[in-house]
Design a protein around this motif. Structure first.
Motif, mmCIF file in Angstrom:
data_model
loop_
_atom_site.group_PDB
_atom_site.id
_atom_site.type_symbol
_atom_site.label_atom_id
_atom_site.label_comp_id
_atom_site.label_asym_id
_atom_site.label_seq_id
_atom_site.Cartn_x
_atom_site.Cartn_y
_atom_site.Cartn_z
ATOM 1 N N LYS A 43 17.417 9.371 -40.727
ATOM 2 C CA LYS A 43 17.774 9.350 -42.137
ATOM 3 C C LYS A 43 16.916 10.316 -42.950
ATOM 4 O O LYS A 43 15.736 10.481 -42.700
ATOM 5 C CB LYS A 43 17.627 7.934 -42.695
ATOM 6 N N VAL A 46 18.056 11.535 -50.466
ATOM 7 C CA VAL A 46 18.778 12.451 -51.349
ATOM 8 C C VAL A 46 17.812 13.416 -52.027
ATOM 9 O O VAL A 46 18.180 14.535 -52.374
ATOM 10 C CB VAL A 46 19.578 11.657 -52.407
ATOM 11 N N LYS A 72 24.509 12.918 -57.416
ATOM 12 C CA LYS A 72 25.088 11.574 -57.491
ATOM 13 C C LYS A 72 26.239 11.434 -56.505
ATOM 14 O O LYS A 72 26.423 10.393 -55.870
ATOM 15 C CB LYS A 72 25.577 11.292 -58.917
ATOM 16 N N VAL A 73 27.027 12.495 -56.402
ATOM 17 C CA VAL A 73 28.130 12.481 -55.429
ATOM 18 C C VAL A 73 27.560 12.523 -54.014
ATOM 19 O O VAL A 73 28.060 11.861 -53.111
ATOM 20 C CB VAL A 73 29.068 13.685 -55.662
ATOM 21 N N LYS A 75 24.938 11.274 -52.867
ATOM 22 C CA LYS A 75 24.264 10.046 -52.439
ATOM 23 C C LYS A 75 25.054 9.334 -51.353
ATOM 24 O O LYS A 75 24.514 8.947 -50.319
ATOM 25 C CB LYS A 75 24.067 9.133 -53.651
ATOM 26 N N ASP A 76 26.344 9.168 -51.584
ATOM 27 C CA ASP A 76 27.198 8.505 -50.587
ATOM 28 C C ASP A 76 27.430 9.396 -49.376
ATOM 29 O O ASP A 76 27.500 8.920 -48.234
ATOM 30 C CB ASP A 76 28.542 8.122 -51.213
ATOM 31 N N VAL A 77 27.552 10.699 -49.638
ATOM 32 C CA VAL A 77 27.793 11.647 -48.541
ATOM 33 C C VAL A 77 26.624 11.668 -47.574
ATOM 34 O O VAL A 77 26.802 11.639 -46.359
ATOM 35 C CB VAL A 77 28.051 13.063 -49.102
ATOM 36 N N ALA A 79 24.453 9.360 -47.066
ATOM 37 C CA ALA A 79 24.411 8.083 -46.341
ATOM 38 C C ALA A 79 25.326 8.132 -45.124
ATOM 39 O O ALA A 79 24.996 7.623 -44.047
ATOM 40 C CB ALA A 79 24.826 6.956 -47.271
ATOM 41 N N LYS A 80 26.492 8.761 -45.270
ATOM 42 C CA LYS A 80 27.424 8.875 -44.150
ATOM 43 C C LYS A 80 26.907 9.848 -43.106
ATOM 44 O O LYS A 80 27.018 9.613 -41.901
ATOM 45 C CB LYS A 80 28.793 9.335 -44.662
ATOM 46 N N SER A 83 24.350 8.585 -40.634
ATOM 47 C CA SER A 83 24.816 7.701 -39.565
ATOM 48 C C SER A 83 25.829 8.377 -38.643
ATOM 49 O O SER A 83 26.466 7.733 -37.837
ATOM 50 C CB SER A 83 25.444 6.434 -40.167
ATOM 51 N N LYS A 95 36.737 15.972 -51.857
ATOM 52 C CA LYS A 95 35.605 15.386 -52.557
ATOM 53 C C LYS A 95 34.558 16.441 -52.891
ATOM 54 O O LYS A 95 33.914 16.391 -53.945
ATOM 55 C CB LYS A 95 34.976 14.266 -51.720
#
Length: 287
Positions: A43, A46, A72-73, A75-77, A79-80, A83, A95
């Motif tokens: 990991k 950001v 901000k966008v 952040k989720d990317v 995280a993916k 993993s 996106k």
């Protein structure tokens, strides 16, 4: 008894091929284990993306706020990506496009790929980019593409809002920063096909031209009331919009912006994926 003692036992015989097999197996186990350790999902935060965005390659029409919005966008990317080892496939191009559109991020000229030479010569698309990023927050890729498609139909002159459009597109009518509503038969005519325009020419008893634009220009010289009677009902119900200040930007500039952002989305995705993968590997080396 002596002969029995001297007879070698089969289990104690070691051949070269056995040593070679054992070495290969051992090396493979070690190599697989090392690869698994090096390339396993590690990991990153950001915050580490700051070095990517502030590397000098990028700028934003919104200044530092643009970088914050992009993160901000991300952040989720991120995280993916953390993993999954196939990071470039994780970042959806639509996106990424929306992230760019909302943040106003673009490559500085000296870092532009060769394919983007035309953007160095004309920076009017940057003004259009600034307007959109500031005033059309969270515009989806689908909505933006619909606007561009309608601009393309009229050769950059105007686009329309239809009764069947979604609420976001309809909300544009209430925003007067970039677009303004017009009552214009030319805008209506440009939405028609060449076949429909020829039929109108026959009724008005004028000669159609080879190009659609020239045909529309010829029809526009006729009586406006006569023209309105010949325009299809579905077209009349639409609300036509044009760029408010064409000295700053035009529909053509928006079309160019769309092309730029679609290509930039692909390149930025690869750059970001490579950066994230590198940071994960460096993180392992520091452990």
């Amino acid at each position: 008894m002596i002969e029995e003692f001297r007879r070698p036992r089969s289990s104690s015989i070691v051949h070269d091929r056995d040593i070679e097999f054992e070495m290969k197996t051992s090396v493979k186990i070690l190599k697989d284990n090392a690869n698994k350790k090096v390339y396993s999902s590690r990991k990153i935060s950001v915050r580490e993306i700051d070095n990517f965005l502030l590397s000098g390659k990028f700028n934003s029409v919104l200044g530092l706020d643009g970088f914050s919005k992009f993160k901000k966008v991300l952040k989720d990317v991120i995280a993916k990506i953390n993993s999954n080892d196939f990071s470039s496939n994780i970042i959806n191009l639509d996106k990424m496009f929306e992230a760019l559109l909302g943040s106003g991020i673009y490559y500085e000229d000296e870092h532009l790929p060769e394919d983007f030479k035309n953007t160095r010569e004309d920076h009017r698309w940057l003004t259009a980019y600034r307007y959109l990023a500031k005033n059309f927050l969270e515009m989806s890729y689908k909505d933006f593409r619909e606007i561009i498609k309608r601009f393309e139909e009229t050769r950059g002159y105007s686009f329309y809002i239809d009764e069947s459009d979604n609420e976001y597109l309809k909300s544009i009518l209430k925003k007067q920063m970039l677009f303004i509503e017009v009552q214009d038969v030319k805008a209506d005519l440009l939405q028609l096909s060449q076949t429909e325009l020829r039929e109108i020419c026959k009724v008005l008893e004028i000669q159609s031209a080879r190009s659609m634009i020239e045909t529309v220009e010829r029809i526009s010289l006729c009586n406006e009331e006569d023209i309105k009677k010949l325009i299809p009902a579905k077209t009349k119900k639409r609300t036509n919009l044009i760029i408010k200040d064409d000295e700053l930007a035009t529909g053509h500039d928006l079309i160019n912006l769309d092309k730029y952002l679609r290509e930039l989305s692909k390149i930025m995705r690869e750059d970001l994926s490579g950066y994230v993968t590198e940071r994960r590997y460096i993180s392992f080396l520091k452990d």
